[in-house]
Design a protein around this motif. Structure first.
Motif, PDB file in Angstrom:
ATOM      1  N   ALA A 116      10.185  -0.646   7.720  1.00  0.00           N
ATOM      2  CA  ALA A 116      10.595  -1.323   6.486  1.00  0.00           C
ATOM      3  C   ALA A 116       9.380  -1.899   5.767  1.00  0.00           C
ATOM      4  O   ALA A 116       9.277  -1.828   4.533  1.00  0.00           O
ATOM      5  CB  ALA A 116      11.599  -2.433   6.810  1.00  0.00           C
ATOM      6  N   LEU A 117       8.443  -2.457   6.534  1.00  0.00           N
ATOM      7  CA  LEU A 117       7.240  -3.051   5.953  1.00  0.00           C
ATOM      8  C   LEU A 117       6.371  -1.969   5.316  1.00  0.00           C
ATOM      9  O   LEU A 117       5.868  -2.136   4.193  1.00  0.00           O
ATOM     10  CB  LEU A 117       6.459  -3.793   7.041  1.00  0.00           C
ATOM     11  N   VAL A 118       6.204  -0.865   6.023  1.00  0.00           N
ATOM     12  CA  VAL A 118       5.405   0.244   5.486  1.00  0.00           C
ATOM     13  C   VAL A 118       6.058   0.801   4.224  1.00  0.00           C
ATOM     14  O   VAL A 118       5.373   1.153   3.256  1.00  0.00           O
ATOM     15  CB  VAL A 118       5.243   1.349   6.554  1.00  0.00           C
ATOM     16  N   ALA A 119       7.389   0.861   4.218  1.00  0.00           N
ATOM     17  CA  ALA A 119       8.105   1.351   3.031  1.00  0.00           C
ATOM     18  C   ALA A 119       7.874   0.426   1.846  1.00  0.00           C
ATOM     19  O   ALA A 119       7.722   0.887   0.699  1.00  0.00           O
ATOM     20  CB  ALA A 119       9.599   1.469   3.340  1.00  0.00           C
ATOM     21  N   LYS A 120       7.843  -0.904   2.104  1.00  0.00           N
ATOM     22  CA  LYS A 120       7.583  -1.859   1.024  1.00  0.00           C
ATOM     23  C   LYS A 120       6.176  -1.675   0.454  1.00  0.00           C
ATOM     24  O   LYS A 120       5.966  -1.729  -0.764  1.00  0.00           O
ATOM     25  CB  LYS A 120       7.745  -3.288   1.534  1.00  0.00           C
ATOM     26  N   VAL A 121       5.215  -1.477   1.357  1.00  0.00           N
ATOM     27  CA  VAL A 121       3.833  -1.253   0.911  1.00  0.00           C
ATOM     28  C   VAL A 121       3.768  -0.002   0.045  1.00  0.00           C
ATOM     29  O   VAL A 121       3.129   0.014  -1.019  1.00  0.00           O
ATOM     30  CB  VAL A 121       2.885  -1.115   2.123  1.00  0.00           C
ATOM     31  N   ASP A 122       4.447   1.051   0.475  1.00  0.00           N
ATOM     32  CA  ASP A 122       4.461   2.301  -0.287  1.00  0.00           C
ATOM     33  C   ASP A 122       5.106   2.090  -1.656  1.00  0.00           C
ATOM     34  O   ASP A 122       4.626   2.616  -2.671  1.00  0.00           O
ATOM     35  CB  ASP A 122       5.230   3.364   0.502  1.00  0.00           C
ATOM     36  N   THR A 123       6.169   1.305  -1.701  1.00  0.00           N
ATOM     37  CA  THR A 123       6.842   1.012  -2.974  1.00  0.00           C
ATOM     38  C   THR A 123       5.906   0.281  -3.928  1.00  0.00           C
ATOM     39  O   THR A 123       5.835   0.597  -5.127  1.00  0.00           O
ATOM     40  CB  THR A 123       8.102   0.165  -2.729  1.00  0.00           C
ATOM     41  N   GLU A 182       1.258  -5.963  -2.669  1.00  0.00           N
ATOM     42  CA  GLU A 182       0.917  -4.967  -1.642  1.00  0.00           C
ATOM     43  C   GLU A 182       0.001  -5.573  -0.584  1.00  0.00           C
ATOM     44  O   GLU A 182       0.186  -5.370   0.621  1.00  0.00           O
ATOM     45  CB  GLU A 182       0.229  -3.765  -2.296  1.00  0.00           C
ATOM     46  N   GLY A 183      -0.978  -6.368  -1.034  1.00  0.00           N
ATOM     47  CA  GLY A 183      -1.895  -7.012  -0.098  1.00  0.00           C
ATOM     48  C   GLY A 183      -1.192  -8.021   0.795  1.00  0.00           C
ATOM     49  O   GLY A 183      -1.467  -8.104   1.997  1.00  0.00           O
ATOM     50  N   GLU A 184      -0.266  -8.781   0.204  1.00  0.00           N
ATOM     51  CA  GLU A 184       0.472  -9.775   0.986  1.00  0.00           C
ATOM     52  C   GLU A 184       1.321  -9.116   2.067  1.00  0.00           C
ATOM     53  O   GLU A 184       1.377  -9.580   3.208  1.00  0.00           O
ATOM     54  CB  GLU A 184       1.362 -10.601   0.055  1.00  0.00           C
ATOM     55  N   ILE A 185       1.979  -8.027   1.694  1.00  0.00           N
ATOM     56  CA  ILE A 185       2.831  -7.325   2.661  1.00  0.00           C
ATOM     57  C   ILE A 185       1.976  -6.656   3.729  1.00  0.00           C
ATOM     58  O   ILE A 185       2.284  -6.714   4.923  1.00  0.00           O
ATOM     59  CB  ILE A 185       3.721  -6.291   1.935  1.00  0.00           C
ATOM     60  N   SER A 186       0.894  -6.012   3.306  1.00  0.00           N
ATOM     61  CA  SER A 186       0.015  -5.315   4.253  1.00  0.00           C
ATOM     62  C   SER A 186      -0.593  -6.270   5.268  1.00  0.00           C
ATOM     63  O   SER A 186      -0.876  -5.888   6.410  1.00  0.00           O
ATOM     64  CB  SER A 186      -1.103  -4.582   3.501  1.00  0.00           C
ATOM     65  N   ALA A 187      -0.796  -7.526   4.860  1.00  0.00           N
ATOM     66  CA  ALA A 187      -1.398  -8.513   5.756  1.00  0.00           C
ATOM     67  C   ALA A 187      -0.513  -8.794   6.966  1.00  0.00           C
ATOM     68  O   ALA A 187      -0.996  -9.264   8.002  1.00  0.00           O
ATOM     69  CB  ALA A 187      -1.678  -9.805   4.995  1.00  0.00           C
ATOM     70  N   GLU A 188       0.791  -8.517   6.846  1.00  0.00           N
ATOM     71  CA  GLU A 188       1.701  -8.742   7.956  1.00  0.00           C
ATOM     72  C   GLU A 188       1.632  -7.626   9.005  1.00  0.00           C
ATOM     73  O   GLU A 188       2.061  -7.810  10.143  1.00  0.00           O
ATOM     74  CB  GLU A 188       3.143  -8.839   7.446  1.00  0.00           C
ATOM     75  N   LEU A 189       1.103  -6.474   8.621  1.00  0.00           N
ATOM     76  CA  LEU A 189       1.136  -5.314   9.506  1.00  0.00           C
ATOM     77  C   LEU A 189       0.343  -5.494  10.805  1.00  0.00           C
ATOM     78  O   LEU A 189       0.838  -5.132  11.881  1.00  0.00           O
ATOM     79  CB  LEU A 189       0.634  -4.072   8.765  1.00  0.00           C
ATOM     80  N   PRO A 190      -0.903  -6.020  10.769  1.00  0.00           N
ATOM     81  CA  PRO A 190      -1.656  -6.143  12.025  1.00  0.00           C
ATOM     82  C   PRO A 190      -0.937  -6.962  13.096  1.00  0.00           C
ATOM     83  O   PRO A 190      -0.925  -6.586  14.270  1.00  0.00           O
ATOM     84  CB  PRO A 190      -2.969  -6.815  11.582  1.00  0.00           C
TER      85      PRO A 190
END
Length: 250
Positions: free
Chosen positions: A50-57, A112-120
């Motif tokens: 879901a997080l990766v999908a948000k980043v892609d969006t 996008e940066g805020e969401i991506s920061a959650e991935l690690p």
């Protein structure tokens, strides 16, 4: 195990049957724990997807806004030349559209940066759950192996002993006692042949099916797991230290 590998088997029931006429084996703590971890793994995998999908969006929305800005820039530039430099209402409107699109693109990039920061951190949590899944699965395998060995001794112990005794007599029949094989040599030869015969059947469909039934693993999807991170305690410690240091700086 590759990064895209998943373990797809039937989910354990409260009691597991090991064949016709056998009693139901109660689910062990390891099996219960594995089922819980498999559910947690599935939840973490869905969170990551879901997080990766948000980043892609956000990336696609940013690119669309940048495209709108570029189109508006080209349009008002053309109109400006056609009007000999006069800022008409249409030109001013197109310029406003360009600024609005660029501002929107910047906002999408920030999101996008805020969401991506959650991935690690999510990848670390996913790797930790995957490691616990695999470790617990190994415990289930050990339990199943021990139980299968005990059943073998109960059901075939006498038959094996009789076969070994007859084999030993046949090997030493007519041989001078000085030249006869000792018990260790006979056991090595007999069980070596037995092991070869068993290995030849490892890939039989019936054997594979019975192994899967005894293990009764729940589905464990490892496709979203960083297996290098999952397989290294040191790497996870380093990742957590890095994340904590970043959190303190923020």
């Amino acid at each position: 195990m590759s990064d895209n590998q998943s373990i797809n088997t039937t989910t354990s029931e409260p009691a597991i049957q090991f064949g016709e006429g056998s009693e139901a084996a109660p689910v062990s703590e390891n099996r219960q724990r594995l089922n819980e971890l498999a559910q947690q793994l599935a939840s973490e995998v869905q969170r990551k997807r879901a997080l990766v999908a948000k980043v892609d969006t956000m990336q696609r929305a940013k690119q669309a806004a940048q495209g709108d800005a570029a189109a508006a820039r080209q349009q008002w530039g053309t109109k400006l030349r056609q009007s000999d430099g006069t800022l008409t209402r249409d030109i001013q409107k197109l310029r406003a559209n360009e600024r609005s699109a660029l501002s929107l693109a910047e906002e999408y990039e920030a999101m996008e940066g805020e969401i991506s920061a959650e991935l690690p951190r999510l990848e670390l949590e996913l790797a930790e759950v995957a490691d616990r899944c695999l470790s617990t699965a190994n415990g289930v395998i050990s339990e199943a192996a021990s139980q299968a060995y005990e059943e073998l001794l109960v059901n075939l112990g006498d038959s094996l002993a009789v076969a070994f005794a007859l084999f030993s007599k046949a090997e030493n029949a007519g041989v001078n006692w000085r030249q006869s094989a000792n018990a260790d040599e006979l056991a090595s030869k007999f069980f070596g042949r037995l092991g070869n015969a068993a290995r030849q059947r490892l890939d039989d469909a019936t054997v594979t099916e019975q192994v899967a039934e005894r293990l009764a693993f729940p589905a464990m999807d490892m496709s979203e797991v960083d297996m290098q991170l999952a397989g290294s305690v040191a790497a996870r410690i380093r990742r957590r230290a890095e994340l904590n240091a970043e959190a303190r700086r923020d």
